[in-house]
Design a protein around this motif. Structure first.
Motif, short mmCIF file in Angstrom:
data_model
loop_
_atom_site.label_atom_id
_atom_site.label_comp_id
_atom_site.label_asym_id
_atom_site.label_seq_id
_atom_site.Cartn_x
_atom_site.Cartn_y
_atom_site.Cartn_z
N UNK A 174 30.29 -2.48 -10.79
CA UNK A 174 31.13 -3.31 -9.94
C UNK A 174 31.70 -2.49 -8.79
N UNK A 175 32.16 -1.27 -9.10
CA UNK A 175 32.74 -0.44 -8.04
C UNK A 175 31.70 -0.07 -6.99
N UNK A 176 30.49 0.25 -7.44
CA UNK A 176 29.42 0.56 -6.48
C UNK A 176 29.15 -0.64 -5.57
N UNK A 177 29.11 -1.83 -6.17
CA UNK A 177 28.86 -3.02 -5.36
C UNK A 177 29.97 -3.26 -4.34
N UNK A 178 31.22 -3.05 -4.77
CA UNK A 178 32.34 -3.25 -3.86
C UNK A 178 32.35 -2.20 -2.75
N UNK A 179 31.95 -0.99 -3.08
CA UNK A 179 31.92 0.07 -2.05
C UNK A 179 30.75 -0.14 -1.08
#
Length: 393
Positions: A174-179
């Motif tokens: 999720x964090x990779x997608x948001x970044x």
């Protein structure tokens, strides 16, 4: 977690321990106190939990300890352990799995979680064995009882570790997608308010500057290991399928030298450091340098980048300023253009012009005389000199 909680546990079913109703009752009475002592020992001995067992998370952990102990007692008191495992283990394992996910969300490591289990096992065994003996357990059965206790702890700690790993993997995705979304918005030039909101959602602390680095896809992993861990990564680049964009935080000033050193031999192109919300400027400059075939450091090629920023406009300017030579023979016009360029760049120093063009100084004098015939006083006009320098530079 479904597979983990629904399967049978041969390691548990191999222990032939049966607790009499008297022992079960003695142990059951002790469970609340054992739970409290396990929690107290974890607080005292695992630094990561010293401030963690208050509020909602503390209640969750106490509940998980209670479910684990209750599940063990249910398992150990059955006539057939293999049959009991199917009903006793799922609730406890589900609780342990959920605990592991919660601990990952709280930022505690697997090491801290497993340390808590080791300490809990030690305290639980001490208390449970004491109550079992008081309830009438035969000494020869105690070793089997101990083995069952620690086999049970292994099972539920494994479930918690699985929950922890799954949460970290989910959170990481999720964090990779948001970044990646933040990087896309930086390139799209959305409003500062939208960028600030995207940074918060991605749990990314904005730096002072971002530096765009275009990297061949094959080099991304190696380079990411050498740069700031908060670097944003984006690979959905127009006309650059074989490259990935890295936006490196705070690589300005002296840190730029360290970045360039880390990129030596990596065929990367590095844009300028810009305020983080203006990262698109850095990317666009790196992109132009890449397609122009310039070196890796765009700061060393600013003149070329400026002159090539609008190639069509430059060609139009060149045609405009060289119009006075249009009526000359092409060979003559070419020689005069070459001489005029050198004269502008060497600020009229005849000997230097001659050395650069491998001609005699008198030839330079003759050609400049021809140029003054066609340009007249315009060669002394600052605006004309500027236009000629840009067009011919």
């Amino acid at each position: 977690m479904t597979n983990k909680s629904s399967r049978e546990f041969p390691a548990l079913s191999s222990y032939k321990v049966h607790l009499s109703p008297e022992i079960v009752e003695s142990v059951r009475e002790a469970l609340p106190r054992v739970s409290d002592e396990v929690v107290a020992a974890i607080i005292a001995e695992v630094p990561a939990y010293q401030d963690a067992l208050s509020g909602q998370m503390g209640e969750t952990i106490r509940t998980a300890v209670g479910i684990a102990l209750g599940g063990f007692l249910s398992l150990a008191s059955g006539d057939g352990l293999a049959a009991e495992a199917a009903t006793a283990t799922p609730p406890a394992l589900e609780g342990a799995y959920s605990l592991g996910r919660g601990e990952a969300r709280s930022g505690r490591t697997t090491e801290a979680l497993l340390a808590a289990y080791r300490i809990g096992a030690r305290v639980a065994w001490r208390e449970l064995s004491s109550r079992a003996v008081e309830g009438g357990m035969a000494p020869e059965t105690l070793a089997e009882f101990a083995a069952l206790v620690f086999a049970w702890i292994d099972e539920i700690s494994e479930a918690s570790a699985a929950g922890h790993a799954d949460e970290r993997a989910t959170t990481g995705r999720v964090q990779r997608q948001l970044r990646e979304r933040l990087a896309r918005q930086l390139l799209a030039g959305v409003t500062p308010e939208q960028l600030d909101d995207a940074a918060v959602r991605a749990e990314w602390t904005p730096p002072s500057t971002l530096t765009a680095v275009l990297v061949p896809n094959s080099q991304v992993g190696t380079i990411l290991a050498k740069v700031n861990q908060a670097t944003l990564e984006f690979d959905d680049l127009r006309d650059l399928d074989d490259h990935t964009l890295l936006l490196v935080p705070d690589a300005h000033g002296r840190r730029r030298r360290a970045l360039m050193k880390a990129l030596e031999g990596r065929r990367a192109v590095v844009g300028p450091a810009k305020p983080w919300r203006e990262a698109r400027i850095s990317y666009e400059r790196a992109r132009r340098a890449h397609f122009a075939g310039l070196g890796s450091d765009t700061e060393q090629h600013l003149v070329e980048l400026v002159l090539s920023a609008d190639a069509d406009a430059r060609e139009d300017l060149r045609a405009q300023v060289l119009a006075p030579l249009a009526d000359l023979r092409p060979a003559t016009a070419e020689k005069l253009t070459e001489t005029l360029r050198s004269w502008l760049l060497h600020q009229g120093r005849r000997d230097e012009v001659a050395a650069e063009l491998f001609i005699h100084p008198q030839t330079v004098r003759y050609r400049m005389s021809q140029l003054r015939d066609v340009y007249g006083d315009r060669l002394d006009d600052p605006a004309t000199v500027l236009a000629l320098t840009v067009a011919l530079g």
